[in-house]
Design an enzyme around this catalytic site. Structure first.
Site, short mmCIF file in Angstrom:
data_model
loop_
_atom_site.label_atom_id
_atom_site.label_comp_id
_atom_site.label_asym_id
_atom_site.label_seq_id
_atom_site.Cartn_x
_atom_site.Cartn_y
_atom_site.Cartn_z
N LYS A 112 -7.10 96.17 -41.57
CA LYS A 112 -7.93 95.00 -41.89
C LYS A 112 -7.62 94.46 -43.29
O LYS A 112 -7.89 93.29 -43.58
CB LYS A 112 -9.41 95.37 -41.80
CG LYS A 112 -9.84 96.07 -40.51
CD LYS A 112 -9.81 95.15 -39.32
CE LYS A 112 -10.14 95.86 -38.03
NZ LYS A 112 -11.55 96.13 -37.83
N ASP A 113 -7.07 95.30 -44.16
CA ASP A 113 -6.75 94.85 -45.52
C ASP A 113 -5.75 93.70 -45.52
O ASP A 113 -5.77 92.85 -46.42
CB ASP A 113 -6.18 96.00 -46.36
CG ASP A 113 -7.25 97.02 -46.75
OD1 ASP A 113 -8.39 96.62 -47.00
OD2 ASP A 113 -6.91 98.22 -46.81
#
Length: 466
Positions: A112-113
């Site tokens: 998700k980063d």
């Protein structure tokens, strides 16, 4: 570039408005009116580019009406400079033609980063330009929350409220969210499951009266187009590293909300040679049941060793359905209204068209643990449970051993020590240095009932200008 709703009734918007709006006013999700398409020659010319520059090549067509090229380049350089590996998304070889792409080298150790580090910077840029304040409201099954908080916590123009299912995320995942200090950061533990949290977010976007007309909600979940856009890039990165675009690639994607694998589908539509996409799920297997048998039916949500995929209502699947129905928003709206009442199927020819690219598999907890142990004994390489599901599904569904099979490594194994222990291995995955003191940090979160009115009341009282 204009963006349209998957349900066909909301007005088309530009990138800035789509970034801030999240869910369309008709309840649909925004998608580009048309996709950029790259020739094989153009893709080939990108070999050897640093990740941030490749990201610029792939993504700039989506934002060029809103952000000058130099500003977007600077944003991308800053975004990916915080990752803990020079390659940003390095590949690890498991077998002769089998690979894991490590997408967990960012600040919160999850894929998700890639999107949320960028999303925070995009929000800062647009909100500063507009002199506007927003309230971020998001739901997480584990990883989105910490990545959203890390990506957006320095934004001057936002308050962040993240909902997670109480006692249904791993301890590391919870602490990554609840130990970040900041007056604009609020963690809410809902006495329910992820689907309950996600439903509250969607209902709140549909009726924002609880904010008193003083601000608006912004989305960090993968309903936000910017999330999907950023995830397209690493499919190009993996392909170029392994001989693409002169050879096709296959990808196996651990997925619950369908966002990450939808990005792979878009990469193919944009010109990247992709021969197979494997939907890898756990016991919460609604996507597998649809793709293997053309039946979309919600079952009771179950808690598993791979909690980030404990999802039964896959929001981004609507974006694929929109394409499968010839971008007919009215047809998608009717289908989803019927799906809320019981099982649905789509026309056989539409389903068969999807099956030309997609395969799927559902992997239970025992097989997940067996795969973690097996891969470690073969390679001394430790998989987290979600990536293990991806590897197992890849091996079960692979169509052609001559085509490189790349499993997306979605999270660091240290986030899920229970699964490692249950696999029978004595090895203990260690958190990286920047998180070594995670269990000593003070936590802050509020436990609320499974009630949208209670959650909305809390947000209405606690955003900074309320």
């Amino acid at each position: 570039m204009r963006y349209i709703s998957t349900r066909g009734e909301a007005p088309a918007l530009g990138f800035e408005d789509v970034l801030l709006t999240g869910l369309a006013t008709d309840g649909g999700l925004y998608v580009p009116e048309s996709l950029p398409h790259f020739s094989l020659e153009e893709i080939r010319s990108w070999r050897g580019l640093p990740y941030a520059e490749l990201a610029y090549k792939v993504m700039y067509p989506f934002v060029e009406d809103a952000i000058p090229a130099d500003d977007f380049r600077a944003m991308l350089n800053e975004t990916y400079s915080v990752f803990g590996h020079q390659a940003v998304a390095p590949l690890v070889q498991l077998d002769s033609n089998e690979w894991v792409m490590e997408l967990f080298r960012g600040p919160t150790l999850a894929f998700k980063d890639f999107a949320l580090q960028l999303l925070g910077r995009l929000l800062d840029y647009v909100l500063e330009k507009r002199k506007q304040h927003v309230v971020i409201m998001g739901a997480t099954s584990g990883d989105t929350g910490s990545a959203a908080i890390e990506g957006c916590r320095r934004c001057e123009h936002v308050d962040i409220f993240i909902l997670h299912p109480h006692q249904r995320v791993s301890e590391v995942q919870r602490r990554q969210m609840t130990t970040v200090q900041g007056d604009n950061i609020h963690n809410i533990a809902v006495k329910g499951n992820f689907d309950d949290c996600q439903r509250m977010v969607k209902e709140s976007f549909g009726n924002q009266s609880f904010l008193g007309g003083k601000t608006q909600l912004a989305a960090v979940n993968s309903i936000n187009w910017a999330r999907i856009m950023a995830q397209i890039v690493y499919y190009f990165q993996a392909s170029l590293a392994l001989g693409g675009p002169d050879r096709s690639m296959a990808f196996s994607v651990p997925t619950g909300n369908f966002g990450d694998i939808f990005a792979g589908y878009l990469a193919k539509k944009m010109g990247l040679p992709v021969s197979q996409l494997v939907i890898a799920t756990n016991r919460n297997d609604i996507l597998h049941r649809f793709m293997s048998g053309n039946k979309y039916e919600q079952h009771q949500l179950e808690h598993t060793l791979s909690p980030s995929m404990d999802i039964m209502v896959s929001s981004n699947f609507e974006r694929l359905l929109f394409d499968l129905h010839g971008r007919d928003g009215a047809a998608v709206k009717t289908l989803l209204e019927n799906a809320a009442k019981g099982p649905v199927s789509i026309e056989d020819y539409r389903w068969k068209h999807a099956r030309k690219l997609f395969d799927s598999d559902a992997v239970d907890d025992k097989t997940t643990c067996d795969t973690i142990r097996e891969v470690y004994e073969q390679n001394e390489y430790l998989l987290d449970p979600h990536t293990a599901i991806g590897v197992r599904a890849a091996r079960n569904c692979r169509r052609d051993s001559a085509v490189p099979m790349i499993t997306l490594g979605t999270a660091h194994p240290a986030k899920f020590p229970d699964a490692i222990t249950e696999s029978g291995l004595s090895v203990k995955p260690q958190l990286p240095a920047h998180m070594a003191d995670l269990f000593e940090r003070e936590e802050r979160y509020t436990v609320l009932e499974n009630s949208v009115s209670e959650v909305q009341s809390f947000i209405g009282k606690h955003w900074k200008n309320a």
